[in-house]
Write an enzyme that holds these catalytic residues in place. Structure first.
Site, PDB file in Angstrom:
ATOM      1  N   LYS A   1      58.807  52.958  49.516  1.00  0.00           N
ATOM      2  CA  LYS A   1      59.282  52.255  50.572  1.00  0.00           C
ATOM      3  C   LYS A   1      60.664  51.563  50.435  1.00  0.00           C
ATOM      4  O   LYS A   1      61.404  51.413  51.521  1.00  0.00           O
ATOM      5  CB  LYS A   1      58.198  51.443  51.140  1.00  0.00           C
ATOM      6  CG  LYS A   1      56.624  51.986  51.295  1.00  0.00           C
ATOM      7  CD  LYS A   1      55.863  50.852  51.933  1.00  0.00           C
ATOM      8  CE  LYS A   1      55.341  49.886  50.792  1.00  0.00           C
ATOM      9  NZ  LYS A   1      54.447  50.283  49.773  1.00  0.00           N
TER      10      LYS A   1
ATOM     11  N   ARG B   1      49.852  44.694  56.218  1.00  0.00           N
ATOM     12  CA  ARG B   1      49.227  45.440  55.079  1.00  0.00           C
ATOM     13  C   ARG B   1      47.721  45.326  55.478  1.00  0.00           C
ATOM     14  O   ARG B   1      46.946  45.806  54.881  1.00  0.00           O
ATOM     15  CB  ARG B   1      49.258  44.554  53.783  1.00  0.00           C
ATOM     16  CG  ARG B   1      50.184  45.532  52.764  1.00  0.00           C
ATOM     17  CD  ARG B   1      50.185  44.852  51.622  1.00  0.00           C
ATOM     18  NE  ARG B   1      50.736  45.489  50.493  1.00  0.00           N
ATOM     19  CZ  ARG B   1      51.846  45.575  49.992  1.00  0.00           C
ATOM     20  NH1 ARG B   1      52.898  45.330  50.744  1.00  0.00           N
ATOM     21  NH2 ARG B   1      52.010  46.653  48.889  1.00  0.00           N
TER      22      ARG B   1
ATOM     23  N   ARG C   1      57.601  44.281  36.190  1.00  0.00           N
ATOM     24  CA  ARG C   1      56.582  43.769  37.293  1.00  0.00           C
ATOM     25  C   ARG C   1      55.373  43.759  36.542  1.00  0.00           C
ATOM     26  O   ARG C   1      54.597  44.896  36.028  1.00  0.00           O
ATOM     27  CB  ARG C   1      56.608  44.670  38.409  1.00  0.00           C
ATOM     28  CG  ARG C   1      57.719  44.510  39.314  1.00  0.00           C
ATOM     29  CD  ARG C   1      57.767  45.370  40.415  1.00  0.00           C
ATOM     30  NE  ARG C   1      56.401  45.497  41.262  1.00  0.00           N
ATOM     31  CZ  ARG C   1      56.468  45.942  42.558  1.00  0.00           C
ATOM     32  NH1 ARG C   1      57.496  46.417  42.980  1.00  0.00           N
ATOM     33  NH2 ARG C   1      55.189  45.916  43.093  1.00  0.00           N
TER      34      ARG C   1
ATOM     35  N   ARG D   1      45.457  48.304  43.387  1.00  0.00           N
ATOM     36  CA  ARG D   1      46.467  48.269  44.431  1.00  0.00           C
ATOM     37  C   ARG D   1      46.266  49.489  45.377  1.00  0.00           C
ATOM     38  O   ARG D   1      46.193  49.483  46.524  1.00  0.00           O
ATOM     39  CB  ARG D   1      47.910  48.402  44.007  1.00  0.00           C
ATOM     40  CG  ARG D   1      48.344  47.186  43.295  1.00  0.00           C
ATOM     41  CD  ARG D   1      49.495  47.095  42.518  1.00  0.00           C
ATOM     42  NE  ARG D   1      50.741  47.712  43.131  1.00  0.00           N
ATOM     43  CZ  ARG D   1      51.588  47.818  42.355  1.00  0.00           C
ATOM     44  NH1 ARG D   1      51.848  48.106  41.275  1.00  0.00           N
ATOM     45  NH2 ARG D   1      52.950  48.383  42.983  1.00  0.00           N
TER      46      ARG D   1
HETATM   47  P1  ATP Z   1      56.034  49.568  46.441  1.00  0.00           P
HETATM   48  O1  ATP Z   1      57.008  48.500  46.869  1.00  0.00           O
HETATM   49  O2  ATP Z   1      56.745  50.296  44.939  1.00  0.00           O
HETATM   50  O3  ATP Z   1      55.733  50.664  47.290  1.00  0.00           O
HETATM   51  P2  ATP Z   1      53.894  47.852  46.567  1.00  0.00           P
HETATM   52  O4  ATP Z   1      53.788  48.192  48.128  1.00  0.00           O
HETATM   53  O5  ATP Z   1      52.467  47.730  45.647  1.00  0.00           O
HETATM   54  O6  ATP Z   1      54.701  49.021  45.833  1.00  0.00           O
HETATM   55  P3  ATP Z   1      55.096  45.290  47.166  1.00  0.00           P
HETATM   56  O7  ATP Z   1      55.250  45.834  48.615  1.00  0.00           O
HETATM   57  O8  ATP Z   1      56.445  45.225  46.539  1.00  0.00           O
HETATM   58  O9  ATP Z   1      54.586  46.419  46.142  1.00  0.00           O
HETATM   59  O10 ATP Z   1      54.040  44.274  46.916  1.00  0.00           O
HETATM   60  C1  ATP Z   1      53.658  43.808  45.772  1.00  0.00           C
HETATM   61  C2  ATP Z   1      52.273  42.910  45.805  1.00  0.00           C
HETATM   62  O11 ATP Z   1      52.960  41.737  46.730  1.00  0.00           O
HETATM   63  C3  ATP Z   1      51.293  43.525  46.591  1.00  0.00           C
HETATM   64  O12 ATP Z   1      50.372  44.243  45.963  1.00  0.00           O
HETATM   65  C4  ATP Z   1      50.589  42.178  47.126  1.00  0.00           C
HETATM   66  O13 ATP Z   1      49.948  41.655  45.973  1.00  0.00           O
HETATM   67  C5  ATP Z   1      51.649  41.272  47.586  1.00  0.00           C
HETATM   68  N1  ATP Z   1      52.187  41.541  49.085  1.00  0.00           N
HETATM   69  C6  ATP Z   1      53.063  42.139  49.402  1.00  0.00           C
HETATM   70  N2  ATP Z   1      53.329  42.180  50.960  1.00  0.00           N
HETATM   71  C7  ATP Z   1      51.882  41.649  51.226  1.00  0.00           C
HETATM   72  C8  ATP Z   1      51.350  41.585  52.490  1.00  0.00           C
HETATM   73  N3  ATP Z   1      52.029  41.836  53.748  1.00  0.00           N
HETATM   74  N4  ATP Z   1      50.194  40.978  52.516  1.00  0.00           N
HETATM   75  C9  ATP Z   1      49.549  40.589  51.276  1.00  0.00           C
HETATM   76  N5  ATP Z   1      50.129  40.832  50.108  1.00  0.00           N
HETATM   77  C10 ATP Z   1      51.280  41.318  50.044  1.00  0.00           C
HETATM   78 MG    MG Z   2      58.531  47.533  47.046  1.00  0.00          MG
END
Ligand code: ATP
Ligand code: MG
Length: 191
Positions: free
Chosen positions: A14, A90, A134, A145
């Site tokens: 993403k 999410r 991370r 996750r």
């Molecule tokens: P990637 O970015 O590599 O696709 P990812 O989606 O798990 O991986 P991030 O989007 O960076 O990683 O999010 C990391 C963490 O931040 C999530 O696992 C969660 O704990 C928290 N987080 C991020 N966005 C939200 C959200 N909209 N609601 C709740 N928690 C969130």
């Molecule tokens: Mg990300």
């Protein structure tokens, strides 16, 4: 305005695709993960609470996230051409909140959902974990996750599908290939 919700499993790419879209289309990129990690880095009390959740692979509570998004929308630059939502919504509760927040501002957003096989995302996240620093890029947390993604975030895709506001693409191959698919969709919906 061109507002895009980029959805996909952790490690689906993403962030990478958001950067490419932001560059080509001149959009603002909102990565909620990056915003939360910045809060952790600041050392605040809130950051400590967030750290405890993220490092276990759990989600930050909806009300906190919704508040963050509302603030973001209220402080957009006047010449904003559109937003890429990377990591939000999410949960279905977050999707409902976003819909209201956007409606009130005469905005709407379309979802692009990137499908990537589980083996592939695990491989990518473990690889990233070697250098990302991370706390959540380790095997145990990745499993959690992915579980949350299936149980809690996938229903958000259904939500947009039902509203006919949904496109799905194959994100298993190269980033250029994935971007070409996204680009095609964006060209289409801009017409
Ligand atoms: P990637 O970015 O590599 O696709 P990812 O989606 O798990 O991986 P991030 O989007 O960076 O990683 O999010 C990391 C963490 O931040 C999530 O696992 C969660 O704990 C928290 N987080 C991020 N966005 C939200 C959200 N909209 N609601 C709740 N928690 C969130
Ligand atoms: Mg990300």
């Amino acid at each position: 305005m061109l507002n895009i919700i980029l959805c996909g499993a952790p490690g689906s790419g993403k962030g990478t695709q958001s950067d490419l879209i932001a560059k080509k289309y001149g959009l603002q990129h909102l990565s909620t993960g990056d915003v939360l990690r910045a809060e952790i880095k600041s050392g605040s009390e809130l950051g400590k609470e967030i750290d405890a959740l993220i490092s276990k692979g759990n989600l930050v509570p909806d009300h906190k996230m919704n508040h963050l998004i509302e603030h973001y929308l209220d402080t957009l630059p006047a010449d904003c051409k559109g937003i890429i939502f990377d990591g939000f919504p999410r949960t279905v509760v977050q999707a409902e909140a976003l819909e209201l927040l956007l409606e009130r501002r005469n905005m709407k957003a379309v979802m692009i959902d990137m499908f990537v096989e589980e083996d592939e995302v695990i491989k990518r996240l473990l690889e990233r974990g070697r250098t990302s620093g991370r706390a959540d890029d380790n095997f145990e947390t990745i499993k959690q996750r992915l579980k949350i993604y299936q149980d809690v975030t996938k229903p958000v895709c259904q939500y947009y599908l039902k509203k006919h506001n949904y496109f799905a693409i194959n994100g298993n191959n190269t980033m250029e290939d994935t971007f070409a698919q996204i680009d095609t969709i964006l060209q289409l919906i801009q017409k």
